[in-house]
Design a protein around this motif. Sequence first.
Motif, PDB file in Angstrom:
ATOM      1  N   ARG A 265      -2.934  -0.228  -6.350  1.00  0.00           N
ATOM      2  CA  ARG A 265      -4.367  -0.573  -6.276  1.00  0.00           C
ATOM      3  C   ARG A 265      -4.551  -2.045  -6.276  1.00  0.00           C
ATOM      4  NH1 ARG A 265      -6.838   3.658  -8.688  1.00  0.00           N
ATOM      5  NH2 ARG A 265      -8.482   2.504  -9.226  1.00  0.00           N
ATOM      6  N   GLN A 266      -4.119  -2.680  -5.218  1.00  0.00           N
ATOM      7  CA  GLN A 266      -4.233  -4.177  -4.739  1.00  0.00           C
ATOM      8  C   GLN A 266      -4.371  -5.027  -5.858  1.00  0.00           C
ATOM      9  OE1 GLN A 266      -7.958  -2.692  -1.933  1.00  0.00           O
ATOM     10  NE2 GLN A 266      -7.378  -4.920  -1.485  1.00  0.00           N
ATOM     11  N   THR A 267      -3.246  -5.086  -6.705  1.00  0.00           N
ATOM     12  CA  THR A 267      -3.022  -6.129  -7.781  1.00  0.00           C
ATOM     13  C   THR A 267      -1.869  -6.816  -7.519  1.00  0.00           C
ATOM     14  OG1 THR A 267      -4.000  -4.261  -9.282  1.00  0.00           O
ATOM     15  CG2 THR A 267      -2.671  -5.992 -10.055  1.00  0.00           C
ATOM     16  N   ASN A 268      -2.112  -8.287  -7.656  1.00  0.00           N
ATOM     17  CA  ASN A 268      -0.846  -8.993  -7.765  1.00  0.00           C
ATOM     18  C   ASN A 268      -0.728  -9.778  -8.953  1.00  0.00           C
ATOM     19  OD1 ASN A 268      -0.604  -8.374  -4.835  1.00  0.00           O
ATOM     20  ND2 ASN A 268      -2.004  -9.958  -4.204  1.00  0.00           N
ATOM     21  N   ILE A 269       0.181 -10.023  -9.542  1.00  0.00           N
ATOM     22  CA  ILE A 269       0.423 -10.654 -10.785  1.00  0.00           C
ATOM     23  C   ILE A 269       2.085 -11.368 -10.575  1.00  0.00           C
ATOM     24  CG2 ILE A 269       2.095  -8.978 -11.948  1.00  0.00           C
ATOM     25  CD1 ILE A 269       0.840  -9.598 -14.711  1.00  0.00           C
ATOM     26  N   GLY A 270       1.695 -12.614 -11.121  1.00  0.00           N
ATOM     27  CA  GLY A 270       2.979 -13.819 -10.884  1.00  0.00           C
ATOM     28  C   GLY A 270       2.613 -14.906 -11.846  1.00  0.00           C
TER      29      GLY A 270
ATOM     30  N   PHE B   7      -6.699  -2.813  15.358  1.00  0.00           N
ATOM     31  CA  PHE B   7      -6.338  -2.505  13.828  1.00  0.00           C
ATOM     32  C   PHE B   7      -7.094  -1.635  12.978  1.00  0.00           C
ATOM     33  CE2 PHE B   7      -4.769  -6.821  15.183  1.00  0.00           C
ATOM     34  CZ  PHE B   7      -3.429  -6.683  14.595  1.00  0.00           C
ATOM     35  N   ARG B   8      -6.930  -1.300  11.970  1.00  0.00           N
ATOM     36  CA  ARG B   8      -7.628  -0.602  10.952  1.00  0.00           C
ATOM     37  C   ARG B   8      -7.162  -0.945   9.466  1.00  0.00           C
ATOM     38  NH1 ARG B   8      -7.362   5.950   9.476  1.00  0.00           N
ATOM     39  NH2 ARG B   8      -8.630   5.792   7.760  1.00  0.00           N
ATOM     40  N   ARG B   9      -8.178  -1.152   8.747  1.00  0.00           N
ATOM     41  CA  ARG B   9      -7.675  -1.600   7.233  1.00  0.00           C
ATOM     42  C   ARG B   9      -8.228  -0.486   6.462  1.00  0.00           C
ATOM     43  NH1 ARG B   9      -4.226  -5.108   5.169  1.00  0.00           N
ATOM     44  NH2 ARG B   9      -4.992  -6.967   6.261  1.00  0.00           N
ATOM     45  N   VAL B  10      -7.410   0.130   5.587  1.00  0.00           N
ATOM     46  CA  VAL B  10      -7.817   0.947   4.651  1.00  0.00           C
ATOM     47  C   VAL B  10      -7.617   0.586   3.139  1.00  0.00           C
ATOM     48  CG1 VAL B  10      -7.497   3.183   3.811  1.00  0.00           C
ATOM     49  CG2 VAL B  10      -6.898   2.698   6.208  1.00  0.00           C
ATOM     50  N   LYS B  11      -8.693   0.033   2.435  1.00  0.00           N
ATOM     51  CA  LYS B  11      -8.778  -0.642   1.302  1.00  0.00           C
ATOM     52  C   LYS B  11      -8.268   0.053   0.251  1.00  0.00           C
ATOM     53  CE  LYS B  11     -10.084  -4.905   2.199  1.00  0.00           C
ATOM     54  NZ  LYS B  11      -9.600  -6.061   1.923  1.00  0.00           N
ATOM     55  N   HIS B  12      -8.787   1.105  -0.027  1.00  0.00           N
ATOM     56  CA  HIS B  12      -8.399   1.934  -1.244  1.00  0.00           C
ATOM     57  C   HIS B  12      -6.988   2.461  -1.332  1.00  0.00           C
ATOM     58  CE1 HIS B  12      -8.003   5.665   1.365  1.00  0.00           C
ATOM     59  NE2 HIS B  12      -7.527   6.183   0.342  1.00  0.00           N
ATOM     60  N   ASN B  13      -6.246   2.293  -0.132  1.00  0.00           N
ATOM     61  CA  ASN B  13      -4.862   2.565  -0.289  1.00  0.00           C
ATOM     62  C   ASN B  13      -3.798   1.508  -0.324  1.00  0.00           C
ATOM     63  OD1 ASN B  13      -2.881   4.831  -0.135  1.00  0.00           O
ATOM     64  ND2 ASN B  13      -2.588   4.801   1.954  1.00  0.00           N
ATOM     65  N   ASN B  14      -4.373   0.649  -1.147  1.00  0.00           N
ATOM     66  CA  ASN B  14      -3.311  -0.478  -1.432  1.00  0.00           C
ATOM     67  C   ASN B  14      -3.688  -1.395  -0.186  1.00  0.00           C
ATOM     68  OD1 ASN B  14      -2.567  -0.118  -3.896  1.00  0.00           O
ATOM     69  ND2 ASN B  14      -1.086   1.554  -3.228  1.00  0.00           N
ATOM     70  N   ASN B  15      -4.544  -1.596   0.377  1.00  0.00           N
ATOM     71  CA  ASN B  15      -4.885  -2.618   1.605  1.00  0.00           C
ATOM     72  C   ASN B  15      -4.037  -2.219   2.774  1.00  0.00           C
ATOM     73  OD1 ASN B  15      -6.708  -4.620   2.093  1.00  0.00           O
ATOM     74  ND2 ASN B  15      -5.192  -6.238   2.028  1.00  0.00           N
TER      75      ASN B  15
ATOM     76  N   ALA C  37       0.836  -1.390   0.268  1.00  0.00           N
ATOM     77  CA  ALA C  37       0.050   0.088  -0.077  1.00  0.00           C
ATOM     78  C   ALA C  37       0.797   1.440   0.017  1.00  0.00           C
ATOM     79  CB  ALA C  37      -0.782   0.131   1.163  1.00  0.00           C
ATOM     80  N   SER C  38       0.293   2.347  -0.500  1.00  0.00           N
ATOM     81  CA  SER C  38       1.000   3.593  -0.488  1.00  0.00           C
ATOM     82  C   SER C  38       0.655   4.364   0.740  1.00  0.00           C
ATOM     83  CB  SER C  38       0.691   4.380  -1.725  1.00  0.00           C
ATOM     84  OG  SER C  38      -0.718   4.805  -1.546  1.00  0.00           O
ATOM     85  N   SER C  39       1.597   5.271   1.355  1.00  0.00           N
ATOM     86  CA  SER C  39       1.420   6.059   2.306  1.00  0.00           C
ATOM     87  C   SER C  39       1.670   7.630   2.436  1.00  0.00           C
ATOM     88  CB  SER C  39       2.281   5.187   3.501  1.00  0.00           C
ATOM     89  OG  SER C  39       2.415   5.935   4.835  1.00  0.00           O
ATOM     90  N   LYS C  40       0.945   8.133   3.306  1.00  0.00           N
ATOM     91  CA  LYS C  40       1.040   9.641   3.341  1.00  0.00           C
ATOM     92  C   LYS C  40       1.785   9.813   4.852  1.00  0.00           C
ATOM     93  CE  LYS C  40      -2.503  10.812   0.347  1.00  0.00           C
ATOM     94  NZ  LYS C  40      -3.918  11.780   0.005  1.00  0.00           N
ATOM     95  N   ASN C  41       2.820  10.165   4.898  1.00  0.00           N
ATOM     96  CA  ASN C  41       3.558  10.407   6.221  1.00  0.00           C
ATOM     97  C   ASN C  41       2.847  11.831   6.857  1.00  0.00           C
ATOM     98  OD1 ASN C  41       5.250   8.570   6.178  1.00  0.00           O
ATOM     99  ND2 ASN C  41       6.598   9.551   4.909  1.00  0.00           N
ATOM    100  N   THR C  42       1.657  11.762   7.261  1.00  0.00           N
ATOM    101  CA  THR C  42       0.760  12.867   8.100  1.00  0.00           C
ATOM    102  C   THR C  42       1.149  12.923   9.324  1.00  0.00           C
ATOM    103  OG1 THR C  42      -1.006  11.446   8.407  1.00  0.00           O
ATOM    104  CG2 THR C  42      -1.082  12.712   6.360  1.00  0.00           C
ATOM    105  N   GLU C  43       1.371  14.432   9.836  1.00  0.00           N
ATOM    106  CA  GLU C  43       1.484  14.469  11.135  1.00  0.00           C
ATOM    107  C   GLU C  43       0.231  14.008  12.026  1.00  0.00           C
ATOM    108  OE1 GLU C  43       2.766  18.200  14.106  1.00  0.00           O
ATOM    109  OE2 GLU C  43       2.487  18.347  12.046  1.00  0.00           O
ATOM    110  N   ALA C  44       0.362  13.464  13.147  1.00  0.00           N
ATOM    111  CA  ALA C  44      -0.715  13.253  13.991  1.00  0.00           C
ATOM    112  C   ALA C  44      -1.556  14.258  14.267  1.00  0.00           C
ATOM    113  CB  ALA C  44      -0.152  12.242  15.303  1.00  0.00           C
ATOM    114  N   ASN C  45      -2.874  14.143  14.258  1.00  0.00           N
ATOM    115  CA  ASN C  45      -3.811  15.018  14.873  1.00  0.00           C
ATOM    116  C   ASN C  45      -4.863  14.222  15.573  1.00  0.00           C
ATOM    117  OD1 ASN C  45      -2.880  17.024  12.991  1.00  0.00           O
ATOM    118  ND2 ASN C  45      -3.879  16.022  11.016  1.00  0.00           N
ATOM    119  N   SER C  46      -5.119  15.184  16.522  1.00  0.00           N
ATOM    120  CA  SER C  46      -5.839  14.625  17.698  1.00  0.00           C
ATOM    121  C   SER C  46      -7.577  14.552  17.191  1.00  0.00           C
ATOM    122  CB  SER C  46      -6.264  15.378  18.925  1.00  0.00           C
ATOM    123  OG  SER C  46      -6.783  16.540  18.336  1.00  0.00           O
TER     124      SER C  46
END
Length: 869
Positions: free
Chosen positions: A639-644, A255-263, A49-58
């Motif tokens: 985009r949650q794609t595996n090829i092999g 836990f929290r799962r974020v599907k749109h962001n590559n799982n 998954a891709s990630s944004k290094n956002t600063e923690a917000n309450s």
Amino acid sequence: MKIVSLAFICIVLCFSNAVAQIPSPKTAQPAPRPTAEESIFTRLRIVGASSKNTEANSLTQPAETNKSKITVEKADGISVASRYASKDSPVYIPRFNAPPIVDGQINESEWSSATLFGEFLQTQPGDNIAPSAETEVLMGYDEKNLYIAFRVKQDRDTVRASLARRDQVFNDDYVGVYLDTFNDQRQAYTIFFNPLGVQADGTLTEGRGEDYSVDLQLESKGVLTPDGYTVEAAIPFKSLRYEAGENKLWGIHLFRRVKHNNNELDSWMPIDRNRSGSLNQTGHITGLENISTTRQLEIIPSLTLSQSGRRVRSVLPSQLAPNAIDSGRFVDENVKGEIGLTAKFSLTPTTTLDFALNPDFAQVEADALVVTANQRFPIFYPEKRPFFLERIDVFQTRMNVVNTRAIVDPDVAAKLTGRRGRNTFGVLYASDNAPGNYSLDERENLRDCQKKRLADSSIVCGIERFVDKNANIGIFRLKRDVGRENNLGFFATTYNFIERHNNTGGFDGRFRLDTKTSAEFQLTGTTSRRFFYDPDLDENIYRTGNGFGYSYSIDRAERNLTLQLNGIGFMRDYRADVGFTTRTDTNQHRSLVRYQTEQEPKERIIFKRFSNESAVSHDWQGRMQNWNSNTQQMFALQRQTNIGGGLKFGYERVFEREFGANRTATRPGAFFGTDSERSANRREVYGFLETTPVKQFYGYFLLSYGAGQLDYDLGAGAKYPRVSPAALLDPKNPFDPGAGDQVYIETALRYQATNALQVSLNYNKQQLVRDDTGLTAFDDNIFNFRSTYQFTRNTFARTRIDYSTVSTRLRPQFLFGWTPNPGTAVYAGYNDDFNRNGYNPFSGRYEPGFRQNERTFFIKTSYLFRNSF
């Protein structure tokens, strides 16, 4: 034998009771499909998954509670105290003065005193980095419930949420918790919620994975908000097995799962990829004191009404005139009513007694069609019945010594499961009427035989001794924790029916050798008094047979490298009639080497994986049976794609004694010709693609082509008779296995049309063409269409249609269900079974068009009565 079986159960119950008195210690198919349904920790190595290094917000105001503080560094280097619960020491959970309303809003004043968990870390695909958005969890309790609330920040347009059925939330975004209520790092409750609050609940057993067959009584609601979603849940303590009180600790993962962001997977606790296991990396909570301890009695009466029809013979075979053809006739049966009862009584918070009297164990949905052509060994079908699914993990072992589907239709069943201190135990007894429950045609044949015996007393009616007789089945299981992450266990089973008696017993264990390595073993002995086939005599001999089986595994999981070595073996006379055994007189040893690159969330290729899995099998005489080596490469894309794809090489060897009689000087063997064995070298190439590019669509495709696949010359029904050289000379000739080319295709498409409507289409193809004759041994194409409309969380309608070109069977199924809670349900359904351009089951003649085999209308209701003492 009933007396023996009852004595066995009494002894086991007494032993279990003695165990319960031990005081608790003080506590401080061809190519492998990508395993996308593994547990959260296993999935760590599946999708990036891709990630944004956002600063923690309450997300909420500071909670005024007695909870731990930790220190964090802000950008300017100034140290400040965090208002979030500490990850380094046990977290105190406060007691609420009044219960919050579970409506998904998190706006009650009670939440202001809750413990606040935050500062989640992205652990998939990132390695404990800042998540793409913030998550906060609030927690408190009262004497009856544990309360958990999730506040999730996310772009509303990217939230994936559907009105899913229970346990079917994993295609959506979700949040959840692992609760290790004994803090033993061996098993935990898994409870997850999608953004609408639909729950998935089950258990996680270390080394076994997740099992969502368990249904807990709990309340949950979820609400979509302008900046994400919120979920509230109340988990009754009476739904859990636990140890609580002063200074007692529970292990916890959030836990929290974020599907749109590559799982993307976010975790409250950091996950060390250099350590194998999940429950050994939990945080801890404490403070759960003065909980109301009650004994729960649950009674679930059930009523099933059904009306069936089926195609039967017009006359008995013995009454059929010479050269006459019986095409059969369709008979409508009378409406049948079945009343059943199941009950559950919580003896203690850790021990439960289950009982069933004439239970309705009919499944509301039939098993899916699978390819059965060219199959030498039995096919495993998973358990689906609630009575047996409850705490099934207690009885599970590496060698499947217990497979509760061997208990087909019990009149009476009882089960005691629980935990006391370091001991986990289970006892099960069932009286199964299935072995003596013969079909109407078989009973008609018996009556015809009995009439003939009036004139000739020497006539023996084969099934007469078995009709309406029951099998008695008993299971005992005991496991004891040794140290922090080790356990040793003992198990025993017994199966007793006329001319079929079987007993098993043995030991197993699991050990943590270091932070990266674990090992398991199992040793099983069996003794049977039953018929065994003797290939030298070519007949079934009633005798005593003793057998031995073993299993072992060593797993090492490092940051990028996984190593596994495992094996299993069964002697020729090994039998486990309460379990499931694919093959006897075999030993198989398997290895896996898998390397995965570092995960790069922002790169086009998130990670690469290379693996080799090899196996070798031989019999107990040391003769090679087969070997294979599978080398695979997979790329995880955005985009949650595996090829092999991969290459497989192997070898298979079969002996005629596995198919029938051994040849002698005066008698031919099971194989045609002069050779008593056959063999072939196998080569296979395959590729696969799996993708979930948008929330509405999922697709999977696998294509495999292999050379050197043995056709065992078994034939595949009337449509595909045997095509070996021997069979072409004379269909009655012995077997003549030979190599051929095989094509295998597997596809799966799923479309979420709306939040309430989901449709899916699966297609499997397996075709084998022999090299020596150039003829098709079989070509099976299996289609499965399924659609589900979820009117509400508890009400649904489902359509399912299965079709196989080999069996020419078309099976439509329609089901309406209302399931407000586990135990209370109403189902109304219709199942049908047709042949399309198939063959008559009695005459064997081709029948064009559609011919109905059987159909059933049914209504099934049950209601949960629950009381506390």
